[in-house]
Design a protein around this motif. Structure first.
Motif, mmCIF file in Angstrom:
data_model
loop_
_atom_site.group_PDB
_atom_site.id
_atom_site.type_symbol
_atom_site.label_atom_id
_atom_site.label_comp_id
_atom_site.label_asym_id
_atom_site.label_seq_id
_atom_site.Cartn_x
_atom_site.Cartn_y
_atom_site.Cartn_z
ATOM 1 N N THR A 1 42.602 32.693 47.525
ATOM 2 C CA THR A 1 42.475 32.742 48.983
ATOM 3 C C THR A 1 42.164 34.171 49.408
ATOM 4 O O THR A 1 42.361 35.118 48.650
ATOM 5 C CB THR A 1 43.775 32.278 49.658
ATOM 6 N N GLY A 2 41.679 34.302 50.639
ATOM 7 C CA GLY A 2 41.426 35.627 51.187
ATOM 8 C C GLY A 2 40.314 36.380 50.492
ATOM 9 O O GLY A 2 40.271 37.611 50.540
ATOM 10 N N GLY A 3 39.412 35.651 49.824
ATOM 11 C CA GLY A 3 38.283 36.301 49.168
ATOM 12 C C GLY A 3 38.618 36.916 47.822
ATOM 13 O O GLY A 3 37.868 37.761 47.331
ATOM 14 N N VAL B 1 45.996 47.193 40.397
ATOM 15 C CA VAL B 1 45.816 47.206 41.846
ATOM 16 C C VAL B 1 46.439 48.490 42.372
ATOM 17 O O VAL B 1 47.620 48.772 42.134
ATOM 18 C CB VAL B 1 46.470 45.984 42.522
ATOM 19 N N TYR B 2 45.639 49.285 43.060
ATOM 20 C CA TYR B 2 46.106 50.506 43.718
ATOM 21 C C TYR B 2 46.328 50.203 45.199
ATOM 22 O O TYR B 2 45.492 49.554 45.843
ATOM 23 C CB TYR B 2 45.060 51.616 43.632
ATOM 24 N N GLN B 3 47.441 50.690 45.726
ATOM 25 C CA GLN B 3 47.693 50.619 47.165
ATOM 26 C C GLN B 3 47.891 52.035 47.675
ATOM 27 O O GLN B 3 48.844 52.715 47.297
ATOM 28 C CB GLN B 3 48.928 49.762 47.477
ATOM 29 N N TRP B 4 46.938 52.508 48.486
ATOM 30 C CA TRP B 4 46.946 53.879 48.979
ATOM 31 C C TRP B 4 47.102 54.882 47.838
ATOM 32 O O TRP B 4 47.875 55.834 47.909
ATOM 33 C CB TRP B 4 48.024 54.072 50.042
ATOM 34 N N GLY B 5 46.373 54.632 46.761
ATOM 35 C CA GLY B 5 46.305 55.599 45.661
ATOM 36 C C GLY B 5 47.305 55.404 44.560
ATOM 37 O O GLY B 5 47.207 56.037 43.506
ATOM 38 N N THR B 6 48.303 54.537 44.737
ATOM 39 C CA THR B 6 49.343 54.321 43.736
ATOM 40 C C THR B 6 49.213 52.922 43.150
ATOM 41 O O THR B 6 49.058 51.945 43.892
ATOM 42 C CB THR B 6 50.745 54.472 44.367
ATOM 43 N N ARG B 7 49.291 52.808 41.830
ATOM 44 C CA ARG B 7 49.199 51.496 41.195
ATOM 45 C C ARG B 7 50.493 50.709 41.409
ATOM 46 O O ARG B 7 51.577 51.195 41.112
ATOM 47 C CB ARG B 7 48.903 51.661 39.701
ATOM 48 N N ILE B 8 50.332 49.507 41.938
ATOM 49 C CA ILE B 8 51.462 48.614 42.177
ATOM 50 C C ILE B 8 51.314 47.394 41.267
ATOM 51 O O ILE B 8 50.294 47.224 40.595
ATOM 52 C CB ILE B 8 51.537 48.182 43.654
ATOM 53 N N ASP B 9 52.323 46.540 41.247
ATOM 54 C CA ASP B 9 52.300 45.356 40.392
ATOM 55 C C ASP B 9 51.204 44.392 40.881
ATOM 56 O O ASP B 9 51.273 43.887 42.007
ATOM 57 C CB ASP B 9 53.666 44.674 40.439
ATOM 58 N N PRO B 10 50.195 44.115 40.045
ATOM 59 C CA PRO B 10 49.112 43.223 40.495
ATOM 60 C C PRO B 10 49.533 41.753 40.594
ATOM 61 O O PRO B 10 48.902 40.991 41.328
ATOM 62 C CB PRO B 10 48.031 43.386 39.409
ATOM 63 N N ALA B 11 50.561 41.347 39.837
ATOM 64 C CA ALA B 11 50.911 39.927 39.789
ATOM 65 C C ALA B 11 51.262 39.373 41.172
ATOM 66 O O ALA B 11 50.726 38.333 41.577
ATOM 67 C CB ALA B 11 52.045 39.691 38.796
ATOM 68 N N PRO B 12 52.160 40.005 41.949
ATOM 69 C CA PRO B 12 52.453 39.476 43.284
ATOM 70 C C PRO B 12 51.228 39.477 44.201
ATOM 71 O O PRO B 12 51.090 38.589 45.047
ATOM 72 C CB PRO B 12 53.536 40.427 43.818
ATOM 73 N N VAL B 13 50.351 40.464 44.028
ATOM 74 C CA VAL B 13 49.139 40.510 44.849
ATOM 75 C C VAL B 13 48.275 39.291 44.563
ATOM 76 O O VAL B 13 47.792 38.617 45.485
ATOM 77 C CB VAL B 13 48.355 41.808 44.588
ATOM 78 N N LEU B 14 48.072 38.995 43.263
ATOM 79 C CA LEU B 14 47.269 37.829 42.900
ATOM 80 C C LEU B 14 47.950 36.540 43.362
ATOM 81 O O LEU B 14 47.287 35.632 43.892
ATOM 82 C CB LEU B 14 47.045 37.812 41.390
ATOM 83 N N LEU B 15 49.257 36.450 43.175
ATOM 84 C CA LEU B 15 49.979 35.249 43.595
ATOM 85 C C LEU B 15 49.891 35.045 45.108
ATOM 86 O O LEU B 15 49.746 33.929 45.593
ATOM 87 C CB LEU B 15 51.443 35.335 43.153
ATOM 88 N N ASP B 16 49.973 36.150 45.861
ATOM 89 C CA ASP B 16 49.852 36.078 47.319
ATOM 90 C C ASP B 16 48.478 35.578 47.749
ATOM 91 O O ASP B 16 48.312 35.071 48.869
ATOM 92 C CB ASP B 16 50.108 37.446 47.948
ATOM 93 N N HIS B 17 47.503 35.712 46.856
ATOM 94 C CA HIS B 17 46.149 35.243 47.149
ATOM 95 C C HIS B 17 45.848 33.935 46.415
ATOM 96 O O HIS B 17 44.680 33.596 46.164
ATOM 97 C CB HIS B 17 45.119 36.303 46.776
ATOM 98 N N GLY B 18 46.895 33.197 46.078
ATOM 99 C CA GLY B 18 46.719 31.861 45.521
ATOM 100 C C GLY B 18 46.177 31.821 44.114
ATOM 101 O O GLY B 18 45.591 30.814 43.692
ATOM 102 N N ILE B 19 46.361 32.903 43.344
ATOM 103 C CA ILE B 19 45.840 32.977 41.973
ATOM 104 C C ILE B 19 46.998 32.890 40.993
ATOM 105 O O ILE B 19 47.908 33.717 41.026
ATOM 106 C CB ILE B 19 45.036 34.266 41.762
ATOM 107 N N ASN B 20 46.961 31.898 40.121
ATOM 108 C CA ASN B 20 48.033 31.688 39.167
ATOM 109 C C ASN B 20 47.911 32.665 38.003
ATOM 110 O O ASN B 20 46.840 32.827 37.427
ATOM 111 C CB ASN B 20 47.969 30.251 38.635
ATOM 112 N N VAL B 21 49.015 33.331 37.670
ATOM 113 C CA VAL B 21 49.023 34.243 36.527
ATOM 114 C C VAL B 21 50.018 33.789 35.466
ATOM 115 O O VAL B 21 50.232 34.502 34.481
ATOM 116 C CB VAL B 21 49.351 35.684 36.971
ATOM 117 N N TYR B 22 50.614 32.620 35.652
ATOM 118 C CA TYR B 22 51.608 32.142 34.679
ATOM 119 C C TYR B 22 51.040 31.051 33.807
ATOM 120 O O TYR B 22 50.043 30.430 34.121
ATOM 121 C CB TYR B 22 52.864 31.638 35.404
#
Length: 458
Positions: free
Chosen positions: A319-321, A437-458
């Motif tokens: 979702t969300g492109g 995934v970088y957020q304002w220059g800092t790498r954060i956990d990509p898994a929640p970002v992908l999950l928030d966009h409807g992408i399964n990582v499990y």
């Protein structure tokens, strides 16, 4: 997933406003990034892009023919061509070494910046905890004082003051400090409240200093990324110039030194035949790579590729492109883990991304639309791409196979475009995509970002 608000609230990470002030925009010069030792299939010079490489006045075949008919001219031309060959090779070696040095400096600067972010966050968290303790202890002392004054029959209005109506712990402690009878009866509580207040102030000062250092390091990392990309382009341009001219120069040198009846025209024809053969070889290699990538993707999507599919196929729309950046299962999650060592050294113990275990040459998809702001080789991440997706979000794709770049610096890509192919370059112990995934220059956990966009990582 929305962490920008909390980061700004605590003051321990750059806010969007701070980032706009700090950010040095990367120039959008269209050029092809340098991948390792010339792994890109498209040359910057061939497209008229990128910085100029070693400039030289190359001899024509007519020059060679004329020199061959005169001994003095032939000796001079031989010396000239030998010098050109040596200069081309030295230029490539120097620019590749500089590109490697600056790329590694960029990686080190990025890690130093993120370490500074962690330090600022930790100090601010400690300061907030001490501030809360100071407030709670001061309010406790106020309640004790109120009880003491009430039992003593003094003005009952003081109870409102001592029960915590003061604006802050510092204000309350300042007023309590004037009440000798209260302090004398509650020395331990008062001392604890003052200590907590002082600790909170000291830690706040340290946190502010850490934020200042964090901001400096962020600017430094940004500058080093730009410098590394520029050096990568210069190295690729030098390699293109060598590829374009070295074969002809070597053939011209051989023609000048040849004492047989073989003509200059024969050497010229040989150069052209070799060029055509190389074109055919590259086309066959590209087709072989395409088939290998297609097979790897099919295997991964059907449960193969690096030990199992899991989580869905690469390029699967969310979702969300956003789309899933690769096929395969997650073999390593974000967070602390052991170091991974390779020929170039070992990684740090932290893992600021997630790994998609899938087959070599499996496609890598742009997780979201954006502009390629880095496409080059680093010792740690191997062949590496960063895409600015807007809104403070940047995605990173590491360990791309040699020859596996499908896009270049400055290029716009759409979500789901194949930007590269999976490999094991840099510090990797097998083929996989290290996704960030970088957020304002800092790498954060990509898994929640992908999950928030409807992408399964499990």
């Amino acid at each position: 997933m929305n962490e920008a608000g909390s980061a700004e609230d605590c003051g321990c990470a750059p806010s969007p406003r701070e980032l706009r002030t700090l950010k040095n925009p990367v120039s959008r010069r269209m050029a092809i990034g340098f991948g390792g030792l010339g792994v890109l299939g498209i040359g910057a010079l061939a497209l008229g892009l990128g910085p100029a490489a070693f400039a030289a006045d190359y001899p024509s075949w007519d020059d060679v023919q004329n020199a061959k008919n005169n001994e003095a001219a032939k000796a001079s031309e031989i010396t000239r061509i030998e010098g050109l060959i040596a200069a081309l090779q030295a230029d490539v070696a120097a620019k590749q070494a500089e590109a490697q040095r600056l790329a590694d400096e960029y990686v080190a600067a990025q890690i130093a910046y993120e370490t500074a972010v962690d330090k600022a966050n930790a100090l601010q968290s400690q300061a907030d905890a001490e501030s809360a303790r100071a407030t709670a202890t001061a309010q406790k002392l106020g309640r004790l004082a109120a009880q003491q004054y009430r039992n003593g029959g003094d003005d009952a209005a003081l109870e409102l003051f001592f029960s915590g109506s003061a604006a802050s712990a510092d204000d309350l402690l300042a007023k309590l400090g004037t009440m000798d009878r209260v302090v004398a009866a509650n020395k331990g509580v008062y001392a604890d409240a003052v200590s907590a207040r002082n600790n909170a102030q000291n830690l706040s000062n340290l946190a502010q200093a850490a934020r200042d250092e964090r901001d400096r390091l962020q600017q430094e990392a940004q500058q080093k990324m730009v410098a590394a990309q520029d050096a990568a382009q210069a190295a690729q341009a030098a390699l293109d110039a060598q590829t374009q001219n070295l074969g002809t120069l070597q053939a011209q040198l051989a023609a000048l030194k040849d004492e047989t009846a073989k003509t200059v025209a024969d050497y010229e024809a040989g150069v052209e035949a070799a060029r055509q053969a190389e074109i055919a070889r590259q086309a066959a290699l590209a087709e072989e790579r395409r088939r290998a990538a297609e097979e790897a993707a099919n295997n991964a999507n059907n449960g193969g590729g690096g030990g199992g599919g899991g989580g869905g196929g690469g390029g699967q729309a969310g979702t969300g492109g956003w789309v899933r950046p690769a096929s395969g299962y997650i073999s390593s999650w974000f967070g602390a883990r052991g170091s991974v060592c390779g020929a170039n050294g070992c990684t740090s113990s932290g893992h600021r991304g997630i790994d998609f275990a899938t087959g070599c040459w499996s496609p890598i998809y742009a997780a979201a639309s954006g502009t390629v702001i880095f496409a080059a080789y680093t010792s740690d991440w191997g062949n590496y791409i960063k895409i600015d997706n807007g809104g403070g979000i940047v995605t990173g794709y590491a360990h791309i196979v040699n020859g596996g770049f499908n896009v270049g610096y400055g290029q716009w890509v759409n979500a789901g475009d194949v930007i590269a192919y999976v490999g094991a370059t840099g510090l990797a112990d097998g083929c996989h995509l290290h996704f960030e995934v970088y957020q304002w220059g800092t790498r954060i956990d990509p898994a929640p970002v992908l999950l928030d966009h409807g992408i399964n990582v499990y």
